[in-house]
Write a protein that holds these residues in place. Structure first.
Motif, PDB file in Angstrom:
ATOM      1  N   ALA A 161       0.836  -1.213   0.000  1.00 43.96           N
ATOM      2  CA  ALA A 161       0.000   0.000   0.000  1.00 43.96           C
ATOM      3  C   ALA A 161       0.863   1.252   0.000  1.00 43.96           C
ATOM      4  O   ALA A 161       0.613   2.200  -0.757  1.00 43.96           O
ATOM      5  CB  ALA A 161      -0.938  -0.005   1.203  1.00 43.96           C
ATOM      6  N   TYR A 162       1.885   1.270   0.845  1.00 44.92           N
ATOM      7  CA  TYR A 162       2.780   2.433   0.916  1.00 44.92           C
ATOM      8  C   TYR A 162       3.408   2.714  -0.448  1.00 44.92           C
ATOM      9  O   TYR A 162       3.433   3.864  -0.906  1.00 44.92           O
ATOM     10  CB  TYR A 162       3.872   2.207   1.967  1.00 44.92           C
ATOM     11  CG  TYR A 162       4.843   3.358   2.045  1.00 44.92           C
ATOM     12  CD1 TYR A 162       4.556   4.471   2.819  1.00 44.92           C
ATOM     13  CD2 TYR A 162       6.029   3.333   1.333  1.00 44.92           C
ATOM     14  CE1 TYR A 162       5.434   5.548   2.884  1.00 44.92           C
ATOM     15  CE2 TYR A 162       6.920   4.400   1.393  1.00 44.92           C
ATOM     16  CZ  TYR A 162       6.620   5.493   2.167  1.00 44.92           C
ATOM     17  OH  TYR A 162       7.486   6.549   2.214  1.00 44.92           O
ATOM     18  N   ASN A 163       3.911   1.689  -1.113  1.00 43.97           N
ATOM     19  CA  ASN A 163       4.547   1.884  -2.416  1.00 43.97           C
ATOM     20  C   ASN A 163       3.550   2.379  -3.464  1.00 43.97           C
ATOM     21  O   ASN A 163       3.906   3.177  -4.340  1.00 43.97           O
ATOM     22  CB  ASN A 163       5.249   0.607  -2.879  1.00 43.97           C
ATOM     23  CG  ASN A 163       6.535   0.353  -2.125  1.00 43.97           C
ATOM     24  OD1 ASN A 163       7.140   1.264  -1.569  1.00 43.97           O
ATOM     25  ND2 ASN A 163       6.959  -0.897  -2.086  1.00 43.97           N
ATOM     26  N   ILE A 164       2.308   1.950  -3.391  1.00 43.32           N
ATOM     27  CA  ILE A 164       1.258   2.457  -4.278  1.00 43.32           C
ATOM     28  C   ILE A 164       1.028   3.947  -4.005  1.00 43.32           C
ATOM     29  O   ILE A 164       0.890   4.749  -4.927  1.00 43.32           O
ATOM     30  CB  ILE A 164      -0.043   1.649  -4.111  1.00 43.32           C
ATOM     31  CG1 ILE A 164       0.138   0.249  -4.709  1.00 43.32           C
ATOM     32  CG2 ILE A 164      -1.230   2.372  -4.760  1.00 43.32           C
ATOM     33  CD1 ILE A 164      -0.981  -0.721  -4.380  1.00 43.32           C
ATOM     34  N   GLU A 167      -4.474   7.320   3.714  1.00 43.35           N
ATOM     35  CA  GLU A 167      -4.638   6.862   5.099  1.00 43.35           C
ATOM     36  C   GLU A 167      -4.195   7.927   6.094  1.00 43.35           C
ATOM     37  O   GLU A 167      -4.816   8.112   7.139  1.00 43.35           O
ATOM     38  CB  GLU A 167      -3.844   5.577   5.341  1.00 43.35           C
ATOM     39  CG  GLU A 167      -4.412   4.360   4.646  1.00 43.35           C
ATOM     40  CD  GLU A 167      -3.616   3.114   4.994  1.00 43.35           C
ATOM     41  OE1 GLU A 167      -3.693   2.669   6.158  1.00 43.35           O
ATOM     42  OE2 GLU A 167      -2.923   2.611   4.088  1.00 43.35           O
ATOM     43  N   PHE A 168      -3.086   8.594   5.798  1.00 42.02           N
ATOM     44  CA  PHE A 168      -2.545   9.609   6.704  1.00 42.02           C
ATOM     45  C   PHE A 168      -2.612  11.016   6.114  1.00 42.02           C
ATOM     46  O   PHE A 168      -2.073  11.950   6.679  1.00 42.02           O
ATOM     47  CB  PHE A 168      -1.099   9.256   7.084  1.00 42.02           C
ATOM     48  CG  PHE A 168      -1.004   8.011   7.914  1.00 42.02           C
ATOM     49  CD1 PHE A 168      -1.217   8.058   9.289  1.00 42.02           C
ATOM     50  CD2 PHE A 168      -0.732   6.786   7.325  1.00 42.02           C
ATOM     51  CE1 PHE A 168      -1.146   6.913  10.054  1.00 42.02           C
ATOM     52  CE2 PHE A 168      -0.652   5.626   8.092  1.00 42.02           C
ATOM     53  CZ  PHE A 168      -0.866   5.690   9.455  1.00 42.02           C
ATOM     54  N   GLY A 203       1.443  13.856   1.428  1.00 39.29           N
ATOM     55  CA  GLY A 203       1.926  13.724   0.068  1.00 39.29           C
ATOM     56  C   GLY A 203       3.390  14.059  -0.095  1.00 39.29           C
ATOM     57  O   GLY A 203       3.890  14.069  -1.196  1.00 39.29           O
ATOM     58  N   ALA A 204       4.070  14.354   0.981  1.00 42.84           N
ATOM     59  CA  ALA A 204       5.464  14.783   0.899  1.00 42.84           C
ATOM     60  C   ALA A 204       6.423  13.612   1.087  1.00 42.84           C
ATOM     61  O   ALA A 204       7.156  13.546   2.061  1.00 42.84           O
ATOM     62  CB  ALA A 204       5.730  15.861   1.932  1.00 42.84           C
ATOM     63  N   PHE A 205       6.395  12.673   0.184  1.00 43.97           N
ATOM     64  CA  PHE A 205       7.324  11.544   0.239  1.00 43.97           C
ATOM     65  C   PHE A 205       7.482  10.987  -1.165  1.00 43.97           C
ATOM     66  O   PHE A 205       6.601  11.143  -2.004  1.00 43.97           O
ATOM     67  CB  PHE A 205       6.848  10.459   1.204  1.00 43.97           C
ATOM     68  CG  PHE A 205       5.527   9.839   0.831  1.00 43.97           C
ATOM     69  CD1 PHE A 205       5.472   8.618   0.196  1.00 43.97           C
ATOM     70  CD2 PHE A 205       4.333  10.476   1.123  1.00 43.97           C
ATOM     71  CE1 PHE A 205       4.264   8.038  -0.150  1.00 43.97           C
ATOM     72  CE2 PHE A 205       3.122   9.907   0.784  1.00 43.97           C
ATOM     73  CZ  PHE A 205       3.087   8.685   0.145  1.00 43.97           C
ATOM     74  N   ASP A 206       8.624  10.375  -1.439  1.00 46.36           N
ATOM     75  CA  ASP A 206       8.838   9.835  -2.778  1.00 46.36           C
ATOM     76  C   ASP A 206       9.757   8.616  -2.823  1.00 46.36           C
ATOM     77  O   ASP A 206      10.182   8.203  -3.886  1.00 46.36           O
ATOM     78  CB  ASP A 206       9.379  10.912  -3.716  1.00 46.36           C
ATOM     79  CG  ASP A 206      10.731  11.445  -3.279  1.00 46.36           C
ATOM     80  OD1 ASP A 206      11.238  11.021  -2.236  1.00 46.36           O
ATOM     81  OD2 ASP A 206      11.278  12.294  -4.002  1.00 46.36           O
ATOM     82  N   LEU A 207      10.079   8.048  -1.685  1.00 42.41           N
ATOM     83  CA  LEU A 207      10.984   6.904  -1.658  1.00 42.41           C
ATOM     84  C   LEU A 207      10.225   5.621  -1.348  1.00 42.41           C
ATOM     85  O   LEU A 207       9.599   5.502  -0.303  1.00 42.41           O
ATOM     86  CB  LEU A 207      12.084   7.125  -0.609  1.00 42.41           C
ATOM     87  CG  LEU A 207      12.974   8.338  -0.838  1.00 42.41           C
ATOM     88  CD1 LEU A 207      13.913   8.526   0.346  1.00 42.41           C
ATOM     89  CD2 LEU A 207      13.747   8.199  -2.128  1.00 42.41           C
ATOM     90  N   LYS A 208      10.313   4.677  -2.259  1.00 41.51           N
ATOM     91  CA  LYS A 208       9.658   3.391  -2.048  1.00 41.51           C
ATOM     92  C   LYS A 208      10.470   2.491  -1.125  1.00 41.51           C
ATOM     93  O   LYS A 208      11.684   2.637  -1.006  1.00 41.51           O
ATOM     94  CB  LYS A 208       9.472   2.672  -3.385  1.00 41.51           C
ATOM     95  CG  LYS A 208       8.404   3.245  -4.261  1.00 41.51           C
ATOM     96  CD  LYS A 208       8.242   2.358  -5.477  1.00 41.51           C
ATOM     97  CE  LYS A 208       7.044   2.770  -6.277  1.00 41.51           C
ATOM     98  NZ  LYS A 208       6.832   1.860  -7.417  1.00 41.51           N
TER      99      LYS A 208
END
Length: 114
Positions: free
Chosen positions: A12-15, A24-25, A28-33
């Motif tokens: 889910a996190y990677n999606i 969920e939280f 939108g400030a993230f980009d590392l799988k």
């Protein structure tokens, strides 16, 4: 941790990373799988203490003296490694310093037999 729950959470996190938003939280400030094992986790709890400043270091976590020279055999990690957060920092930021710099310092010390 239940392996099925872990796998579901990471999938889910990677999606969310691909979509650029985590519903969920609501962030939108993230980009590392999370893609390449091994994965590490440690228990965390809130704290309000952090030391600003610290010792001058190089990219191998050596402590640098006032003359700009490496102090052989002296490595640092965590908040004692200063200068990363300027005049302020967000709670929890030193966790990255601790884990990343600790690992780098250990690897360098081991390879240089210090």
């Amino acid at each position: 941790m239940d392996p099925q729950v872990f796998t579901k959470t990471i999938t889910a996190y990677n999606i969310y990373v691909d979509a650029g938003y985590d519903p969920e939280f609501e962030k939108g400030a993230f980009d590392l799988k999370v893609e390449k094992a091994p994965f590490y986790a440690t228990p965390r709890k809130p704290a309000v203490h952090h030391t600003m400043g610290g010792l001058k270091i190089d990219t191998e976590m050596h402590v640098i003296n006032k003359q700009g020279q490496v102090i052989r055999g002296l490595y640092v990690a965590g908040e004692v490694a200063g200068g990363l957060h300027a005049g302020n920092r967000l709670g929890g930021n030193s966790l990255t310093d601790i884990l990343t710099f600790g690992r780098i310092a250990a690897e360098i010390a081991i390879t240089k037999n210090c």
